[in-house]
Design a protein around this motif. Structure first.
Motif, mmCIF file in Angstrom:
data_model
loop_
_atom_site.group_PDB
_atom_site.id
_atom_site.type_symbol
_atom_site.label_atom_id
_atom_site.label_comp_id
_atom_site.label_asym_id
_atom_site.label_seq_id
_atom_site.Cartn_x
_atom_site.Cartn_y
_atom_site.Cartn_z
ATOM 1 N N ALA A 96 -17.867 -23.318 3.287
ATOM 2 C CA ALA A 96 -19.248 -23.830 2.976
ATOM 3 C C ALA A 96 -19.070 -25.288 2.118
ATOM 4 O O ALA A 96 -19.737 -26.289 2.314
ATOM 5 N N ILE A 97 -18.067 -25.291 1.419
ATOM 6 C CA ILE A 97 -17.628 -26.411 0.762
ATOM 7 C C ILE A 97 -17.288 -27.581 1.748
ATOM 8 O O ILE A 97 -17.931 -28.727 1.446
ATOM 9 N N ILE A 98 -16.500 -27.447 2.787
ATOM 10 C CA ILE A 98 -16.396 -28.403 3.901
ATOM 11 C C ILE A 98 -17.713 -28.817 4.574
ATOM 12 O O ILE A 98 -17.975 -30.118 4.682
ATOM 13 N N VAL A 99 -18.538 -27.953 4.811
ATOM 14 C CA VAL A 99 -19.988 -28.360 5.346
ATOM 15 C C VAL A 99 -20.682 -29.113 4.322
ATOM 16 O O VAL A 99 -21.231 -30.040 4.652
ATOM 17 N N LEU A 100 -20.653 -28.758 2.925
ATOM 18 C CA LEU A 100 -21.287 -29.706 2.043
ATOM 19 C C LEU A 100 -20.864 -31.106 2.011
ATOM 20 O O LEU A 100 -21.522 -32.219 1.594
ATOM 21 N N TYR A 101 -19.537 -31.061 2.243
ATOM 22 C CA TYR A 101 -19.027 -32.426 2.243
ATOM 23 C C TYR A 101 -19.067 -33.112 3.392
ATOM 24 O O TYR A 101 -18.650 -34.328 3.619
ATOM 25 N N GLY A 102 -19.986 -32.575 4.560
ATOM 26 C CA GLY A 102 -20.187 -33.492 5.727
ATOM 27 C C GLY A 102 -19.763 -33.025 7.091
ATOM 28 O O GLY A 102 -20.232 -33.693 7.922
ATOM 29 N N ALA A 103 -19.068 -31.952 7.059
ATOM 30 C CA ALA A 103 -18.590 -31.319 8.382
ATOM 31 C C ALA A 103 -19.846 -30.920 8.961
ATOM 32 O O ALA A 103 -20.890 -30.497 8.433
ATOM 33 N N PRO A 104 -19.814 -30.628 10.327
ATOM 34 C CA PRO A 104 -21.034 -30.305 10.959
ATOM 35 C C PRO A 104 -21.199 -28.906 10.605
ATOM 36 O O PRO A 104 -20.472 -27.851 10.708
ATOM 37 N N LEU A 105 -22.631 -28.345 10.499
ATOM 38 C CA LEU A 105 -23.009 -27.338 10.086
ATOM 39 C C LEU A 105 -23.041 -26.255 11.529
ATOM 40 O O LEU A 105 -22.393 -25.050 11.232
ATOM 41 N N ILE A 106 -23.707 -26.624 12.738
ATOM 42 C CA ILE A 106 -23.818 -25.639 13.608
ATOM 43 C C ILE A 106 -22.686 -26.247 14.739
ATOM 44 O O ILE A 106 -21.889 -25.153 15.251
ATOM 45 N N GLU A 107 -22.443 -27.344 14.981
ATOM 46 C CA GLU A 107 -21.396 -27.716 15.914
ATOM 47 C C GLU A 107 -19.956 -27.696 15.309
ATOM 48 O O GLU A 107 -19.672 -27.787 14.168
ATOM 49 N N SER A 108 -19.005 -27.412 16.208
ATOM 50 C CA SER A 108 -17.446 -27.429 15.600
ATOM 51 C C SER A 108 -17.492 -26.263 14.595
ATOM 52 O O SER A 108 -16.774 -26.617 13.776
ATOM 53 N N VAL A 109 -18.280 -25.151 14.883
ATOM 54 C CA VAL A 109 -18.144 -24.101 13.756
ATOM 55 C C VAL A 109 -16.684 -23.677 13.757
ATOM 56 O O VAL A 109 -16.114 -23.154 12.527
ATOM 57 N N THR A 110 -15.987 -23.311 14.922
ATOM 58 C CA THR A 110 -14.746 -22.831 14.997
ATOM 59 C C THR A 110 -13.658 -23.682 14.418
ATOM 60 O O THR A 110 -12.862 -23.190 13.723
#
Length: 219
Positions: A96-110
């Motif tokens: 969750a933190i990584i997504v909040l810092y800008g990682a793709p939310l749906i793409e590249s989930v794995t």
């Protein structure tokens, strides 16, 4: 502070660093086309498993924070299950933190989740091995002057170096260099790995250098 204890810490940290090197080299003899960049997700899994396994083994052998109380089998099972739950929650939290810092939310989930697993292995797993599923002990260790042993000081240094390495590893991603290692999350996971390895080496050296100033008190 006993010099022998610092030597044990150094040996354990060097073994952990060696496990990362072996995780990048040995699989190439068994998996066709394996490489850290080319098959990065596979490497993330292999590296996480190797580091986690060795940390658990070293904890069982060295017992740096062994409690004098004898625990029942039921207590050990309960503690193990709590550790598993805490580790999984750590992976979700890091994700969750990584997504909040800008990682793709749906793409590249794995990719994002495996990177979160790697970070949890470098940080949370060490806390679980050394301190157990005790949030209050975690807060104490990561507070100012909260370490009560050289192992806890090493835990502070390696955890912070891992997170800082991951953070610095994100800087090259938006640059227009078109390098293979700029693909998410290669640079971040490599940054976390190099940060973790740097922490493993820095920790015993820093403790040895400051051994006369370090006075651990029981609390």
């Amino acid at each position: 502070m006993r010099q022998a204890e610092i030597g044990r810490l150094l040996a354990a940290n060097l073994l952990c660093a060696l496990s990362i090197v072996l995780a990048a080299v040995l699989p190439a003899f068994f998996l066709d086309g394996f490489s850290v960049l080319g098959t990065h997700l596979t490497w993330l899994c292999v590296c996480s498993v190797c580091v986690a396994t060795l940390n658990i083994i070293l904890h069982l052998v060295l017992r740096p924070n062994q409690s004098p109380k004898r625990r029942s089998f039921a207590h050990k099972i309960s503690r193990f299950l709590k550790c598993c739950i805490y580790f999984f929650m750590s992976c979700i939290l890091f994700h969750a933190i990584i997504v909040l810092y800008g990682a793709p939310l749906i793409e590249s989930v794995t990719e994002t989740f495996l990177f979160a697993v790697l970070l949890s292995t470098f940080t949370t797993l060490q806390c679980l091995c050394l301190l157990g599923p005790n949030i209050q002990a975690w807060i104490r260790v990561f507070s100012k002057n909260g370490a009560m042993s050289i192992w806890e000081s090493s835990l502070q240094i390696t955890s912070m170096c891992s997170i800082l390495g991951a953070w610095f590893g994100a800087f090259p991603i938006p640059l227009d260099w078109d390098r293979p290692w700029q693909v998410w999350p290669i640079s971040c996971s490599l940054g976390a790995t190099f940060g973790y390895m740097a922490g493993l080496i820095i920790a015993p050296l820093w403790i040895h250098w400051n051994r006369k100033q370090l006075t651990y008190k029981s609390r």
